[in-house]
Structure formats: structure tokens, C-alpha cells
Design an enzyme around this catalytic site. Sequence first.
Site, mmCIF file in Angstrom:
data_model
loop_
_atom_site.group_PDB
_atom_site.id
_atom_site.type_symbol
_atom_site.label_atom_id
_atom_site.label_comp_id
_atom_site.label_asym_id
_atom_site.label_seq_id
_atom_site.Cartn_x
_atom_site.Cartn_y
_atom_site.Cartn_z
ATOM 1 N N LYS A 1 46.008 39.726 44.791
ATOM 2 C CA LYS A 1 45.587 41.182 44.790
ATOM 3 C C LYS A 1 44.195 41.483 45.170
ATOM 4 O O LYS A 1 43.228 40.787 45.191
ATOM 5 C CB LYS A 1 45.960 41.508 43.241
ATOM 6 N N TYR B 1 12.857 54.295 43.151
ATOM 7 C CA TYR B 1 13.307 55.581 42.270
ATOM 8 C C TYR B 1 12.830 55.358 40.963
ATOM 9 O O TYR B 1 12.788 54.643 40.246
ATOM 10 C CB TYR B 1 14.816 55.634 42.372
ATOM 11 N N MET C 1 20.537 52.729 46.758
ATOM 12 C CA MET C 1 22.265 52.580 47.400
ATOM 13 C C MET C 1 22.342 51.675 48.626
ATOM 14 O O MET C 1 23.242 50.916 48.702
ATOM 15 C CB MET C 1 22.624 54.149 48.081
HETATM 16 C C1 LIG Z 1 45.486 38.900 38.130
HETATM 17 C C2 LIG Z 1 46.613 38.567 37.768
HETATM 18 C C3 LIG Z 1 46.844 36.979 37.445
HETATM 19 C C4 LIG Z 1 45.799 36.042 38.069
HETATM 20 O O1 LIG Z 1 44.646 36.054 37.105
HETATM 21 P P1 LIG Z 1 43.589 34.947 37.220
HETATM 22 O O2 LIG Z 1 42.778 35.007 35.884
HETATM 23 O O3 LIG Z 1 42.714 35.283 38.425
HETATM 24 O O4 LIG Z 1 44.250 33.608 37.627
HETATM 25 C C5 LIG Z 1 48.015 36.522 37.061
HETATM 26 N N1 LIG Z 1 48.966 37.495 36.680
HETATM 27 C C6 LIG Z 1 48.754 38.807 36.819
HETATM 28 C C7 LIG Z 1 50.328 39.511 36.127
HETATM 29 C C8 LIG Z 1 47.863 39.289 37.345
HETATM 30 O O5 LIG Z 1 47.744 40.584 37.147
#
Ligand SMILES: *Cc1c(COP(=O)(O)O)cnc(C)c1O
Length: 399
Positions: A46, A271, A319
Site C-alpha cells: 500500500k 527563515y 520548502m
Molecule cells: C499496513 C498493513 C500491514 C503491514 O504492516 P507492516 O507493519 O508494514 O508489516 C499488514 N496488515 C494490514 C491490515 C495493514 O494495514
Amino acid sequence: MSGADPIILERMRPTWVDIDVDVWRSNLRATRDRLPAGTDLVPVLKADGYGHGAVELARAAHAEGVRLIAVALLEEALEIRFAVPALDVLVFGPLDSQDTALAIEANLVLGITGPERLAIAIESMRRSGKSPRIHLKLDSGMNRMGVTPDELPQVIELLKSNDRLSLVGLYTHYATADDPEHPAFEMQRQRFAQMRSVLADAGITPPVVHSANSAATWRGAFEPGDLVRAGLLLLGAEVTVTPGSRLQPVLRWRTAIARLKTIAAGESVGYDHTWRAERESRIATLPVGYADGFSRQLSNRGAVLIGGRRAPVVGRVSMDLVTVDVTDLPSAALGDEVVLLGRQGDDEISAEEIARLTGTIPYEVFCAISSRVPRIWREGNQRRLGSRFSGYFTTDTSD
Ligand SMILES: *Cc1c(COP(=O)(O)O)cnc(C)c1O
């Protein structure tokens, strides 16, 4: 611009991320080698593989013989579906009814996060005449997503009255797997087992079960035969609170010195003039900033590597620019490579170090590296560039 030829950028800014796909593959092999027979790994990709490039890593996973990967969003799932059609993709969701219909059309594996989503999937299934593969999420105590113990009777009824539904998996997610001492982990394991036995008593025993994330996988906290889901572990970051729980880092973020100047004692930098030179100082300006994901929290706190040595961040992170003090690095020169995250010489700036300094976790450090930063994936003697400005192309180079 109408009628004009597009300008193809053949150059790239000097700030980029290198992703060593070979290292990711070897982390994946090392993880699988530790698993008992019958247990397999589901890489979690993801958020564009936590900024490492989901499509590239999905291709690599497929080459390693992985069958299933997991993502959060429908669009993430579709991106991989079209790039690597042979790979099965579990989408955690939640998906609304329109997205569920698209997911079924694309033959994705659906994560079902509650009874209302199960009802949507059933309705979509009826309309399409297709039987999507479903993994049902059980809430064992994180109290975020998933079916609660109270909702189980309702879910059982829905499942029993729709026998064409293909429930292939049950899963849960742990809130505290990275802390081996935390009592909530065992509590969640027990609740998950209880909920599964309630389903089993109703004749519902899907073949696939998974609960472990990276930390639980590292600790071996899963039942033989389960799947395990790992994201961070494969990237080579620490996955438990115990130091030493990591594989090889995959990502290296670099830039180059863009400006060098000597300022008199008493002059201030950046800044709000938050840093003042106590002595005559040499200041290097780097073409990277918080818009790239270099946290503004690193102002007057972080460090970068130049020639294998540390140069402290001085003044505010802007930035697009960062200033570092190279007074003690007299050989530092315009154009020198600067490492923001990763190894250079004998030193390393880890995602954990940046996370500690900025009050967050390595996950967020990786996810923060923005799409303005080009990625170069290295695999064998291939180098592939991904940049939102120059599109996506493949080049063979000797380096
Ligand atoms: C993100 C996620 C994982 C993976 O987590 P890690 O700690 O990166 O291994 C596993 N299961 C779900 C449901 C997640 O959302």
C-alpha cells in the site's frame, strides 16, 4: 502549447531516491526462508510500497514466485492488477458499492471490514453474477476495522444465506505486535481464536487465515499454515522495539551540494534566523526541502552525510532548500553527493533516526518522501527511472 511537441526531460534533478530491488528481493527470500512449511508471505505494498514503488516491487514479488500481495485502496489494487496481471491482489478497503463492483470486475480479492461491506459485496455479486473471493476481517481488539464479536451472528446469517459467496480467508490486525512485552497482543490472539471458533461452529471454516504483520512475522508469532502480511520488514527497517530487528535497507535518498558560502561569525541562516554562527562558518545549501518530505522538524536537529561524515542541519528547513554546516568538512565541494537517508561510507542515517528526531515512525518517514522526488530502481545491471515529470521509461546503463 497546442500543436507544439512536448518537451521530454532527459535530465533529472540532483535529488532522488535509489531503490535497490535486488536487496528487497533478498529480504523477501530471507523472510520466506524463516517461515515454516505451509506458511507463505503476502507482501504489503500500500501507499506505493511505502514510497518504494508498488508496481516495481509487485513485479519483483511475482518474479520471486509470490502469489498474493495486499494494498489499501482500489486504485492501488488496479494499478498492480494491470501492471502484473498474474499476481492476485487483496484490497483491504473499505470499498463502497461502486468500488466493490469495479473490484469484482477486476477479479480482485476483497477485504471485507464489516457486515455492511459484506452486504454490499453480496449485492454486487448478485448483480454481476460473479463470485468474488473474499477475506473477512475480524476485529480482535484494535477497534478500528473488522467485524466485532457482537456482529458475528449477523455475519454468519449473511454468509449462510449466500452459498455462492466465496469466503476464502479470515484475518485480523494487531495493535501492539512491535512490543513483545505488551499484554494486548496475547489478548488479541485469543479473541481472534474465539471468533474463529464461533464461525467454525456455524460451519464456516475458510482455508486461509492471516494475522501477523512485520513485527509478528519477525517474532514468529503466527500459527504454521497461516499467511503472514509484511510491508516494513521487507524494506529493511526496524520492525520491533528491540534493536537489531531489521533486514537490509532498500532505500537511499541523496542530493548534492547546490551552493557553498562562508559567513562571518554573528550571521544567521534561514527563515526566522533560528541559527546563528558562533564562528566563521561554511554553509552548504541543498536542493531538497519539506515539500520533498524532508521534515521541517529536522530544522536545527537533523544531519546529513557528506563524504561519509555528518553535517548538521542549521536553520529552518524550507520548502525547497536545506542548509547544513560544513565548517568541519573542509573538503566538501559544490556538487558533492549528500545522503539524506541511507548509508554513505561508514555512517548511516536510518529511517529510525529520522523518525526519532521528528516524533514519528519509519513508516511515515518513507511515506513522506513526495512524488516530486524521482525514484531510480536498480535491479541487476538495469536502472529504471520513475518521475512524475518525465513519465516512465527504461534505460540500460552500465552504472
Ligand atoms: C499496513 C498493513 C500491514 C503491514 O504492516 P507492516 O507493519 O508494514 O508489516 C499488514 N496488515 C494490514 C491490515 C495493514 O494495514
